[in-house]
Design a protein around this motif. Structure first.
Motif, PDB file in Angstrom:
ATOM      1  N   UNK A  11      -5.573  -1.905 -10.258  1.00  0.00           N
ATOM      2  CA  UNK A  11      -5.873  -3.211 -10.849  1.00  0.00           C
ATOM      3  C   UNK A  11      -7.371  -3.422 -10.717  1.00  0.00           C
ATOM      4  N   UNK A  12      -8.053  -3.480 -11.865  1.00  0.00           N
ATOM      5  CA  UNK A  12      -9.508  -3.600 -11.824  1.00  0.00           C
ATOM      6  C   UNK A  12      -9.949  -4.885 -11.142  1.00  0.00           C
ATOM      7  N   UNK A  13      -9.289  -5.987 -11.436  1.00  0.00           N
ATOM      8  CA  UNK A  13      -9.634  -7.274 -10.822  1.00  0.00           C
ATOM      9  C   UNK A  13      -8.519  -8.257 -11.144  1.00  0.00           C
ATOM     10  N   UNK A  14      -8.198  -9.165 -10.231  1.00  0.00           N
ATOM     11  CA  UNK A  14      -7.234 -10.211 -10.552  1.00  0.00           C
ATOM     12  C   UNK A  14      -7.876 -11.346 -11.367  1.00  0.00           C
ATOM     13  N   UNK A  15      -9.190 -11.306 -11.522  1.00  0.00           N
ATOM     14  CA  UNK A  15      -9.932 -12.348 -12.234  1.00  0.00           C
ATOM     15  C   UNK A  15     -10.001 -11.987 -13.727  1.00  0.00           C
ATOM     16  N   UNK A  16      -9.374 -12.809 -14.573  1.00  0.00           N
ATOM     17  CA  UNK A  16      -9.335 -12.492 -16.002  1.00  0.00           C
ATOM     18  C   UNK A  16     -10.717 -12.490 -16.646  1.00  0.00           C
ATOM     19  N   UNK A  54      13.170  -1.539  -9.365  1.00  0.00           N
ATOM     20  CA  UNK A  54      13.538  -0.792  -8.169  1.00  0.00           C
ATOM     21  C   UNK A  54      12.443   0.092  -7.599  1.00  0.00           C
ATOM     22  N   UNK A  55      11.223  -0.056  -8.075  1.00  0.00           N
ATOM     23  CA  UNK A  55      10.118   0.766  -7.584  1.00  0.00           C
ATOM     24  C   UNK A  55       9.246  -0.024  -6.619  1.00  0.00           C
ATOM     25  N   UNK A  56       8.762   0.656  -5.595  1.00  0.00           N
ATOM     26  CA  UNK A  56       7.772   0.056  -4.700  1.00  0.00           C
ATOM     27  C   UNK A  56       6.403   0.175  -5.352  1.00  0.00           C
ATOM     28  N   UNK A  57       5.576  -0.830  -5.166  1.00  0.00           N
ATOM     29  CA  UNK A  57       4.253  -0.838  -5.778  1.00  0.00           C
ATOM     30  C   UNK A  57       3.183  -0.818  -4.698  1.00  0.00           C
ATOM     31  N   UNK A  58       2.289   0.145  -4.808  1.00  0.00           N
ATOM     32  CA  UNK A  58       1.071   0.210  -4.002  1.00  0.00           C
ATOM     33  C   UNK A  58      -0.068  -0.016  -4.968  1.00  0.00           C
ATOM     34  N   UNK A  59      -1.041  -0.786  -4.560  1.00  0.00           N
ATOM     35  CA  UNK A  59      -2.071  -1.208  -5.498  1.00  0.00           C
ATOM     36  C   UNK A  59      -3.459  -0.925  -4.945  1.00  0.00           C
ATOM     37  N   UNK A  60      -4.334  -0.477  -5.830  1.00  0.00           N
ATOM     38  CA  UNK A  60      -5.752  -0.354  -5.523  1.00  0.00           C
ATOM     39  C   UNK A  60      -6.501  -1.348  -6.388  1.00  0.00           C
ATOM     40  N   UNK A  61      -7.446  -2.079  -5.809  1.00  0.00           N
ATOM     41  CA  UNK A  61      -8.173  -3.101  -6.560  1.00  0.00           C
ATOM     42  C   UNK A  61      -9.671  -2.862  -6.470  1.00  0.00           C
ATOM     43  N   UNK A  70       5.070   3.535  -6.650  1.00  0.00           N
ATOM     44  CA  UNK A  70       4.204   3.737  -7.757  1.00  0.00           C
ATOM     45  C   UNK A  70       2.846   3.158  -7.386  1.00  0.00           C
ATOM     46  N   UNK A  71       1.779   3.906  -7.652  1.00  0.00           N
ATOM     47  CA  UNK A  71       0.425   3.392  -7.432  1.00  0.00           C
ATOM     48  C   UNK A  71      -0.057   2.748  -8.721  1.00  0.00           C
ATOM     49  N   UNK A  72      -0.568   1.521  -8.599  1.00  0.00           N
ATOM     50  CA  UNK A  72      -1.077   0.782  -9.746  1.00  0.00           C
ATOM     51  C   UNK A  72      -2.526   0.417  -9.462  1.00  0.00           C
TER      52      UNK A  72
END
Length: 64
Positions: A5-10, A39-46, A1-3
């Protein structure tokens, strides 16, 4: 699954009015772990480089 994430900084998320990403219920990492536990693999764009981001934004803070 592609997720995305705009930023890890709140603070950056609040700056950009991404309030849905700072709701109670855990951090972004906690939410990624929930997906992985299903059970899903996560790919992330930030997206990095908001006004509230400093050099620490590139430091690894946790293992995903």
């Amino acid at each position: 699954m592609f997720v995305g994430i705009e930023s890890p900084n709140e603070e950056s998320l609040r700056e950009t009015k991404k309030y849905q990403n700072v709701r109670k219920g855990g951090s972004s990492i906690d939410r990624v772990h929930t997906i992985q536990n299903a059970g899903l693999d996560v790919w992330c764009g930030m997206i990095l480089g908001f006004d509230n981001d400093d050099n620490s934004i590139f430091a690894p803070s946790a293992s995903i």
